[in-house]
Design an enzyme around this catalytic site. Structure first.
Site, PDB file in Angstrom:
ATOM      1  N   HIS A   1      -5.599  -4.805  -1.242  1.00  0.00           N
ATOM      2  CA  HIS A   1      -5.649  -3.718  -2.229  1.00  0.00           C
ATOM      3  C   HIS A   1      -5.824  -4.259  -3.646  1.00  0.00           C
ATOM      4  CE1 HIS A   1      -4.789  -0.287   0.398  1.00  0.00           C
ATOM      5  NE2 HIS A   1      -4.060  -1.139   1.095  1.00  0.00           N
TER       6      HIS A   1
ATOM      7  N   SER B   1       0.806  -1.226   0.000  1.00  0.00           N
ATOM      8  CA  SER B   1       0.000   0.000   0.000  1.00  0.00           C
ATOM      9  C   SER B   1       0.837   1.272   0.000  1.00  0.00           C
ATOM     10  CB  SER B   1      -0.937  -0.011   1.204  1.00  0.00           C
ATOM     11  OG  SER B   1      -0.183  -0.011   2.393  1.00  0.00           O
TER      12      SER B   1
ATOM     13  N   LYS C   1     -12.414  -2.194   1.430  1.00  0.00           N
ATOM     14  CA  LYS C   1     -11.676  -1.286   0.544  1.00  0.00           C
ATOM     15  C   LYS C   1     -12.401  -1.201  -0.799  1.00  0.00           C
ATOM     16  CE  LYS C   1      -7.444  -1.139   3.122  1.00  0.00           C
ATOM     17  NZ  LYS C   1      -6.418  -2.003   3.684  1.00  0.00           N
TER      18      LYS C   1
END
Ligand code: PLP
Length: 394
Positions: A210, A182, A241
């Site tokens: 992610h 990230s 997310k």
């Protein structure tokens, strides 16, 4: 009240205040989306993980509202007691389908999922080989397990191979990596990791927080991105997310792995079940993520546009094509000053500095969403252009 403890804490807080400064949370208002309210102003939001723009999706929110009326909010019980509803199993099946795994298990968060995996699957005769930049929850999960730990420098496959060779006496060797890191937005070198895992009969675990919904043609994640479907033994990810689904995490993999976790994984067993309306929202999000590849296309187009614009303005942008765009502003308070200037110009971003990133690697992390309009991206680019005045003055 224990005065000795309070005295020590106050002293340490004072030191922190004088040194790196105290962390304090920004209070944001309004629904999470491509823009967000801060102190009464509307800012273009380049700071959230809402990659697909699903946090404000009306189809998802309608489903959650209906579920709330029908099922209520919480369950006040764990999954192993009277906390399991049909929706939990449906969501687990939906996640397994999205990521291309045989089965999946829900946790309250991916942080919990990562805390629950290592101790459940490994014992003292096993070795975990962990990338040096892995997420805090993986580091903590490994700490909770009795397996031995070897950390290799970020993405250093030679060092990983040395550790694999040196731990030949282990019953199992488990390699664990973030799918997407990230801080730099870089993607793990999965095909090399798979080759090493095969050569040394090691288990491969990837945290795709992610990447789930973001990478791969159908949003299956890092493995699909590289055409390596089926190569990851243990996959963890978040529903909070790209899936914008409130909160939740999962572990996906072979049925034997998932069933073992169901039996013994402590953060699965000893906590309340996911609230059914959240599970309903997550399942809607999972289906949208899989069924609407145009969201990933728009995300890729938005990302490419902003990367290009920032590069044209003379900013140092780390290469890549993930919607995490690290804008390097090395040294001192430069990143923080530019972030403050951007906020003044109507754009919300955060500066990352030591100890979150190494000293000299200070940066602003820009995160793009499929929901950003061309106008919002233009506004952001203009703001970055004006913020160059800060660079000139430094
Ligand atoms: C955000 C993140 C987590 C934690 O996910 P939550 O569901 O918010 O707990 C775990 N791993 C990685 C790599 C992350 O980026």
């Amino acid at each position: 009240m224990n005065a000795t403890l309070l005295h020590r804490l106050r002293t340490e807080l004072d030191e922190r205040r004088r040194g790196p400064g105290l962390r304090s949370d920004l209070v944001v208002s309004g629904a999470q989306g491509p823009t967000v309210g801060v102190s009464g102003e509307t800012l273009v939001n380049l700071a959230s993980n809402d990659y697909l723009g699903l946090a404000g999706d009306s189809e998802i929110l309608d489903a959650v509202q209906r579920a709330l009326r029908e099922m209520g909010l919480g369950l006040t019980a764990g999954r192993v007691l009277c906390g399991t509803r049909e929706i939990h199993g449906q969501l687990e099946a939906g996640i397994a389908e999205l990521v291309g795994a045989e089965d999946a298990l829900l946790y309250s968060s991916c942080f919990d999922a990562n805390l629950g995996v290592f101790d459940a699957l490994l014992g003292p005769d096993d070795v975990v080989l962990s990338d040096g930049l892995n997420h805090a929850s993986l580091i903590d999960g490994i700490r909770l397990a009795s397996a031995r730990r070897r950390v290799f420098a970020h993405a250093n496959l030679d060092e990983l191979e040395r550790h694999l060779a040196e731990s030949a006496d282990a019953r199992h060797r488990l390699i664990v990596t973030d799918g997407v890191f990230s801080m730099d937005g870089d993607i793990a070198a999965l095909s090399q990791l798979c080759a090493l895992a095969q050569r040394y009969d090691a288990v491969l675990m990837v945290d795709d927080s992610h990447a789930t919904g973001v990478l791969g043609a159908t949003g299956a994640g890092t493995a699909e991105h590289f055409g390596l479907e089926g190569s990851v033994d243990v996959l963890t990810g978040t529903l909070g997310k790209a899936l914008g689904a409130g909160a939740g995490g999962f572990v996906a993999g072979d049925r034997a792995i998932v069933e073992t976790l169901r039996q013994v994984s402590r953060p699965y067993i000893f906590t309340n079940a996911m609230a059914p309306p959240l599970a309903v929202g997550a399942l809607a999000a999972v289906r949208i993520a899989r069924g609407r590849p145009e969201l990933r296309e728009r995300l890729a187009a938005n990302t490419a546009w902003l990367r290009m614009a920032l590069g044209d303005l003379g900013y140092e942008v780390l290469p890549g094509d993930h919607p995490i765009i690290p804008v390097m502003l090395r040294g001192g308070s430069l990143a923080r000053d530019v972030a403050a200037a951007l906020r003044h110009e109507g754009v919300l971003v955060f500066a990352l500095s030591h100890p979150v990133v190494p000293a000299g690697e200070e940066r602003i992390r820009v995160q793009v969403s499929a929901s950003h309009t061309a106008d919002q991206l233009e506004l952001a680019a203009t703001a970055f252009g004006r913020a160059r005045a800060v660079l000139a003055g430094s």
